[in-house]
Each structure stands twice: as structure tokens, then as C-alpha cells.
Design an enzyme around this catalytic site. Structure first.
Site, PDB file in Angstrom:
ATOM      1  N   ARG A  58       0.862  -1.190   0.000  1.00  0.00           N
ATOM      2  CA  ARG A  58       0.000   0.000   0.000  1.00  0.00           C
ATOM      3  C   ARG A  58       0.897   1.237   0.000  1.00  0.00           C
ATOM      4  O   ARG A  58       1.651   1.479   0.953  1.00  0.00           O
ATOM      5  CB  ARG A  58      -0.922  -0.011   1.236  1.00  0.00           C
ATOM      6  CG  ARG A  58      -1.756   1.239   1.306  1.00  0.00           C
ATOM      7  CD  ARG A  58      -2.802   1.254   2.429  1.00  0.00           C
ATOM      8  NE  ARG A  58      -3.428   2.561   2.412  1.00  0.00           N
ATOM      9  CZ  ARG A  58      -3.519   3.384   3.449  1.00  0.00           C
ATOM     10  NH1 ARG A  58      -3.099   3.018   4.640  1.00  0.00           N
ATOM     11  NH2 ARG A  58      -4.064   4.570   3.312  1.00  0.00           N
ATOM     12  N   HIS A 103      -3.266  10.899   0.510  1.00  0.00           N
ATOM     13  CA  HIS A 103      -2.732  10.699   1.858  1.00  0.00           C
ATOM     14  C   HIS A 103      -2.178  12.055   2.338  1.00  0.00           C
ATOM     15  O   HIS A 103      -0.982  12.208   2.562  1.00  0.00           O
ATOM     16  CB  HIS A 103      -1.670   9.594   1.857  1.00  0.00           C
ATOM     17  CG  HIS A 103      -1.424   8.964   3.189  1.00  0.00           C
ATOM     18  ND1 HIS A 103      -1.529   7.609   3.420  1.00  0.00           N
ATOM     19  CD2 HIS A 103      -1.077   9.500   4.379  1.00  0.00           C
ATOM     20  CE1 HIS A 103      -1.247   7.342   4.685  1.00  0.00           C
ATOM     21  NE2 HIS A 103      -0.960   8.479   5.287  1.00  0.00           N
ATOM     22  N   GLU A 146      -7.751   8.484   5.992  1.00  0.00           N
ATOM     23  CA  GLU A 146      -8.097   9.161   7.238  1.00  0.00           C
ATOM     24  C   GLU A 146      -8.656  10.563   7.036  1.00  0.00           C
ATOM     25  O   GLU A 146      -8.064  11.565   7.471  1.00  0.00           O
ATOM     26  CB  GLU A 146      -6.876   9.197   8.181  1.00  0.00           C
ATOM     27  CG  GLU A 146      -6.324   7.819   8.486  1.00  0.00           C
ATOM     28  CD  GLU A 146      -5.329   7.791   9.636  1.00  0.00           C
ATOM     29  OE1 GLU A 146      -4.989   8.866  10.158  1.00  0.00           O
ATOM     30  OE2 GLU A 146      -4.910   6.694  10.035  1.00  0.00           O
ATOM     31  N   ASN A 164      -7.873   1.954   9.556  1.00  0.00           N
ATOM     32  CA  ASN A 164      -6.576   2.265  10.153  1.00  0.00           C
ATOM     33  C   ASN A 164      -6.807   2.268  11.661  1.00  0.00           C
ATOM     34  O   ASN A 164      -7.550   3.113  12.174  1.00  0.00           O
ATOM     35  CB  ASN A 164      -6.078   3.650   9.733  1.00  0.00           C
ATOM     36  CG  ASN A 164      -5.707   3.718   8.260  1.00  0.00           C
ATOM     37  OD1 ASN A 164      -5.875   2.750   7.515  1.00  0.00           O
ATOM     38  ND2 ASN A 164      -5.196   4.859   7.838  1.00  0.00           N
ATOM     39  N   TYR A 217      -5.125   1.757  15.678  1.00  0.00           N
ATOM     40  CA  TYR A 217      -3.911   1.707  16.493  1.00  0.00           C
ATOM     41  C   TYR A 217      -4.168   1.532  17.985  1.00  0.00           C
ATOM     42  O   TYR A 217      -3.408   0.863  18.654  1.00  0.00           O
ATOM     43  CB  TYR A 217      -3.109   3.011  16.305  1.00  0.00           C
ATOM     44  CG  TYR A 217      -2.466   3.127  14.937  1.00  0.00           C
ATOM     45  CD1 TYR A 217      -1.179   2.667  14.710  1.00  0.00           C
ATOM     46  CD2 TYR A 217      -3.161   3.682  13.873  1.00  0.00           C
ATOM     47  CE1 TYR A 217      -0.581   2.766  13.455  1.00  0.00           C
ATOM     48  CE2 TYR A 217      -2.575   3.789  12.611  1.00  0.00           C
ATOM     49  CZ  TYR A 217      -1.293   3.325  12.416  1.00  0.00           C
ATOM     50  OH  TYR A 217      -0.708   3.410  11.177  1.00  0.00           O
ATOM     51  N   GLU A 245      -4.191  -0.068   7.886  1.00  0.00           N
ATOM     52  CA  GLU A 245      -3.035   0.307   8.713  1.00  0.00           C
ATOM     53  C   GLU A 245      -3.199  -0.242  10.110  1.00  0.00           C
ATOM     54  O   GLU A 245      -4.291  -0.174  10.683  1.00  0.00           O
ATOM     55  CB  GLU A 245      -2.894   1.834   8.868  1.00  0.00           C
ATOM     56  CG  GLU A 245      -2.211   2.520   7.747  1.00  0.00           C
ATOM     57  CD  GLU A 245      -2.025   4.005   8.005  1.00  0.00           C
ATOM     58  OE1 GLU A 245      -1.757   4.410   9.156  1.00  0.00           O
ATOM     59  OE2 GLU A 245      -2.173   4.761   7.033  1.00  0.00           O
TER      60      GLU A 245
HETATM   61  C1  NOJ Z   1      -1.938   7.159  10.241  1.00  0.00           C
HETATM   62  C2  NOJ Z   1      -1.427   7.740   8.965  1.00  0.00           C
HETATM   63  O1  NOJ Z   1      -2.179   7.321   7.878  1.00  0.00           O
HETATM   64  C3  NOJ Z   1       0.047   7.524   8.739  1.00  0.00           C
HETATM   65  O2  NOJ Z   1       0.443   8.438   7.774  1.00  0.00           O
HETATM   66  C4  NOJ Z   1       0.797   7.670  10.036  1.00  0.00           C
HETATM   67  O3  NOJ Z   1       2.175   7.627   9.852  1.00  0.00           O
HETATM   68  C5  NOJ Z   1       0.355   6.570  10.969  1.00  0.00           C
HETATM   69  N1  NOJ Z   1      -1.057   6.673  11.210  1.00  0.00           N
HETATM   70  C6  NOJ Z   1       1.064   6.573  12.312  1.00  0.00           C
HETATM   71  O4  NOJ Z   1       0.783   7.745  12.986  1.00  0.00           O
END
Ligand code: NOJ
Length: 510
Positions: free
Chosen positions: A109, A153, A198, A339, A341, A407
Site C-alpha cells: 500500500r 494521503h 483518514e 486504520n 492503532y 493500517e
Molecule cells: C496514520 C497515517 O495514515 C500515517 O500516515 C501515520 O504515519 C500513521 N497513522 C502513524 O501515525
């Protein structure tokens, strides 16, 4: 993290597993690993984005992006870092392809830099920019790796920002022109497209808080206007592909939404409602129009409408879709990119009515449990259970869509090669994806590790490192060196899941 016992687990599954009526599900801790495999043809990927790796910011006819402008101001990014050179992938892309090859990924990606191919955003095409992506795609083909391409992006051409950027409703036409160029030039080789990465960040941080390019400040107004234009621009590009390219290129088009997990802090109904609200404001904002009813979540319409009236606005700060737009937007994606985290605990908490902002509109307080492991980023706490909960929540709220994890990853600040923390992170998050597929029946068809290599982490500069590969930024050749997590991820991909006989799956840290 403590392991939950089997009885408790069974109870959770009975309570949460398939019941679409519970407000917010509640798997709080990690269970033992599930040793099983992913479905055949599962997409295994790693990701980067143009501004974070390419460098070559002003060569071969590339136009400036809003991030080039933003980082040229002193005091914005840690240590004055910029993406002007980054990993220099504009020149060193073969090193990236070699690294990808060693991971066994099926997909890479990456994103296209809009101002590299259209320096003014619209109009004049920059052929060397187009050639760069053609060369990258050709190198991937030799390595037998499929491209998964993000159109946007965050690096809007500065020329378009000068005309209002995402606040100008013409942005949907500009984005369509750019997308048409990309589909025409690269579409024969690209079968997975992501329109926007995002949009929440663009709307809230870029045009709301002003802490991300283009740094416009309008936390309760611009935020929603930008969000609205982002959704309409996404839909326009989806419809373009659907009518003019899909019939012969046969790919899919989705959107990548960043969504945290929000657990209720207590078992009070008010806190469960607050957690649901947080999820709707973050994920539902974009997912409900596209994958749900064609409109914003009712809780957003209600909260923002009521507050706007009390604040003296003559209409809601949240724009309205026309009936025609709802039909256009609804169903405008083949998959939902996630995405993901981290997670939060959530409490109900009324905001000050004088606070006109997206954050205040939610009437809640979200925070981290102090017992959660940290990472190299203050905002990222390690909470693998959150991903499974989120996938179940998305399945239940948005009509069981096909989902690709676009992500997921973990930072440190050392960039060390023996990156046990990242192995722990990937092991448990990926295993939770496996559980979501096998135990909960969620339709996840791919997983993408962020990031292929250490790179320009936006306002954190080069301090927060997410790479499976270390990049030596002090050497002009910018060598990429595999970390232990790269071998671990390659092993998971080779096994297409988790095997009990892999010692790496049985580290004591599990
Ligand atoms: C989301 C973003 O899409 C990416 O560009 C970023 O580096 C990562 N999260 C980590 O923060």
C-alpha cells in the site's frame, strides 16, 4: 496483560458475539492466542505514503503540497524536520521493493502524490511524476507484489489549497480529475484503490484544530464542512470508477478510516452511551453515509443540531446532504479500510456550551487506562482487544461490510533492530483480527502493517519510528535494515496465520 479465563470468555462471546442490540461490546483483556490460519487469498500488505517516504519534493516538475508549505514554517515539526528528503524513495524505490519482497507480502500500500502528477492540482500533467509511479508498479510486478494505491494521503497540491482546499465544494471535481488520471494511467495494474486516507485527520486536525496541514482553525465549523466535502469527493471518485473503469479494470475502491476503540469506563448506561457516541463521531461520521443510511449518524445530527441552536447558529454546524447526495454517497465503496492503532476508556461528561468544537459536541471524556503499555507515540497505547471489538462493532453498525485493515502498527523512538515491543504488538493485534474472522465471522479480507520502514512521521518528524525496517537517516544511501519484527511478520505471512510450533509465537511476553 492478564488472560481472561475460559468461562469469562464464553460469557463475553454469548453477550457480545452476535447480539446486534448491545450498545458497545466489552472484551477488555487479551485471551490466549488463537492458533489457526487466515482464509485463502488473504491480502497481506505493508504500507507507506508519498510525503512520508518519497523526498524529491521539488524535482522533476513536482508542485508543492500543503505539507511542503506547512513544514517550511519554523517551529511546526519536531527539530525542524521536513519530508524534503525522507527515505528518498523517489530514487531508492527498488530498495523498498526488495524489503517488501523479503516480507512475503502480497500487496504494497503506497500513495500517489497528487502534486507530483498534477503540479497545480488540475490541468497540466507532469510526465516524470507519472513515470515514477509506472516504474514503481513495474518493479513491484517483477517482485510479484500487487499495488494497493491510496489517492490522497494528506498532501493536497498547494495550488488547490490556495483556492480553499477541502473547504471549497469544487474539490470533488478536482479530485475526480486527478482520480481519472490515476485510473487511466495505472488502473490496468491496480486492483485495490483507497480514495482517502483518514479523512478524520484532514477534517479535524487540518481544518479544525489547525495542528496538521493546512492548519486552518475552525473546530466546530470548518471541521464539518471539510468532512462533508471529503465524503462527496470520495463518492464522486467511487462513481467515476464504477461507471467508467470498473467494467474493464475490475478493481475495487474503498476508503481508509482511522477509528479508535472506545470502551465504557464503567458499567453505567451513560458511559456505554458515551462510548457508542465516541465511535459514531469518529467512525460513523464517514462510515454511516457511505456504508450505512447515506446520512450522518443520528446522534451527530442531534447533538450538533441542538448545540448549534443554543449557540445562536441559524442552522446546524453539521451540513446536510440533499436526498440526491444521500443516494449518491450510500454504497459508494467496495470495502471499508480500517486504520486502527489504539483504544480509550470513555465517560459521559457534558461539555461547556460555549465550546464550539467537534470535541465538545460529543459530551464525553476519553482517556487511557494507566495500566496499558505505551509506545513511542504519546497517543498510542497497546490495546489489542480494541481491534477485535472495533471489527465486531463495524460489522454490526454498517451492514457487515468487507473490511481491509489498511493500517495497524506500533512506534518506538529507538529504531532498534531487536524490536520486541513491535513483535508483541503485531502478534496480538493480528491474532485479534484472526479471532474476529474465525470466532465472530467478521469479513476481513486483508491486513496491512504500518509501516514498511521508519519515515517522516508528520509533526513528530523522524522521532516516532513505525518501521518493520530501520532506515539509517545519517547515511546518504539511506539503507533499509530489517528489524526482528520484519522476520516475525514474514513468518506469519508464510504460515498464513499462527502455528504452535513457531517459537516466535511463544515468546514469554505473550
Ligand atoms: C496514520 C497515517 O495514515 C500515517 O500516515 C501515520 O504515519 C500513521 N497513522 C502513524 O501515525
Amino acid at each position: 496483560m492478564a488472560n481472561i479465563n475460559w468461562m469469562g470468555w464464553l460469557l463475553m462471546v454469548l453477550l457480545v458475539g452476535n447480539d446486534k442490540t448491545v450498545p458497545v461490546s466489552c472484551i477488555y483483556v487479551d485471551e490466549p492466542l488463537l492458533y489457526d490460519t487466515f482464509p485463502p487469498n488473504f491480502v497481506w500488505a505493508s504500507a507507506t505514503s508519498a510525503h512520508q517516504i518519497e523526498g524529491a519534493w521539488n524535482v522533476d516538475g513536482k508542485g508543492p503540497s500543503i505539507w511542503d508549505t506547512y513544514t517550511s514554517q519554523p517551529g511546526i515539526v519536531a527539530e525542524g524536520a521536513t519530508g524534503q528528503t525522507a527515505c528518498n524513495s523517489y530514487y531508492f524505490y527498488q530498495k523498498d521493493v526488495d524489503a517488501l519482497k523479503s516480507l512475503n507480502v502480497s500487496h504494497y500500500r503506497f500513495s500517489i502524490s497528487w502534486p507530483r502528477v498534477l503540479p497545480d492540482g488540475i490541468g497540466r500533467i507532469n510526465q516524470p511524476g507519472v513515470d515514477y509511479y509506472k516504474n514503481l508498479i513495474a518493479a513491484l510486478k517483477v517482485a510479484n507484489i500487487q499495488p494497493m494505491v491510496t489517492l490522497y494521503h494528506w498532501d493536497l497540491p498547494q495550488a488547490l489549497e490556495d483556492m480553499g482546499g477541502w473547504l471549497n465544494s469544487s474539490v470533488a471535481d478536482w479530485f475526480e480529475e486527478y482520480a481519472r488520471l490515476c485510473f487511466t494511467q495505472f488502473g490496468d495494474d491496480v486492483k485495490i484503490w483507497v480514495t482517502l486516507n483518514e479523512p478524520w485527520i484532514t477534517a479535524w486536525q487540518g481544518y479544525g484544530l489547525g495542528v496538521s496541514a493546512p492548519a486552518k482553525y475552525g473546530p466546530g465549523t470548518y471541521t464539518y464542512q471539510a468532512g462533508h466535502n471529503l465524503i462527496l469527493a470520495h463518492a464522486k471518485v467511487y462513481r467515476l470508477y464504477e461507471s467508467s473503469f470498473k467494467p474493464f479494470q475490475q478493481g475495487k475502491v474503498g476508503i481508509a478510516l482511522n477509528i479508535n476503540w472506545y470502551s465504557p469506563a464503567t458499567d453505567l448506561t451513560a458511559d456505554a452511551d458515551a462510548a457508542e457516541r465516541a465511535l459514531q463521531f469518529m467512525g460513523g461520521w464517514f462510515a454511516n453515509p457511505i456504508f450505512g443510511s447515506g446520512d450522518y449518524p443520528s446522534i451527530m445530527k442531534q447533538k450538533i443540531g441542538e448545540k448549534s441552536a443554543l449557540q445562536g447558529f441559524n442552522q446546524s454546524r453539521l451540513p446536510e446532504f440533499t436526498q440526491e447526495q444521500k443516494i449518491f454517497v450510500q454504497g459508494s465503496a467496495d470495502f471499508l479500510g480500517i486504520n486502527h492503532y489504539t483504544s480509550f476508556l470513555t465517560e459521559d461528561k457534558p461539555s461547556d456550551i460555549n465550546d464550539i468544537s467537534y470535541e465538545a459536541d460529543q459530551d464525553l471524556y476519553a482517556y487511557y487506562d494507566p495500566s496499558w503499555y505505551g509506545s513511542g507515540s504519546p497517543w498510542l497505547k497497546i490495546t489489542p482487544f480494541g481491534l477485535r471489538n472495533l471489527l465486531i462493532w463495524l460489522r454490526d453498525r454498517f451492514n457487515d461490510p468487507e473490511m481491509i485493515i489498511t493500517e495497524n502498527g506500533c512506534s518506538d523512538t529507538a529504531g532498534n533492530l531487536d524490536d520486541m515491543l513491535r513483535i508483541y504488538y503485531f502478534k496480538h493485534y493480528i491474532n485479534n483480527v484472526l479471532k474476529a474472522i474465525k470466532n465472530d465471522g467478521v469479513k476481513v479480507t486483508g491486513y496491512t502493517a504500518w509501516s514498511l520502514m521508519d519515515n517522516f512521521e508528520w509533526r513528530a518528524g523522524y522521532n516516532e519510528k513505525f518501521g518493520l525496517f530501520n532506515v539509517n537517516f545519517t547515511s546518504p544511501e539511506l539503507p533499509r535494515t530489517a528489524k526482528a519484527s520484519a522476520s516475525y511478520y514474514a513468518q506469519i505471512i508464510r504460515d498464513n496465520g499462527f502455528r504452535t510450533d513457531q517459537p516466535c509465537n511463544n515468546y514469554p511476553i505473550s
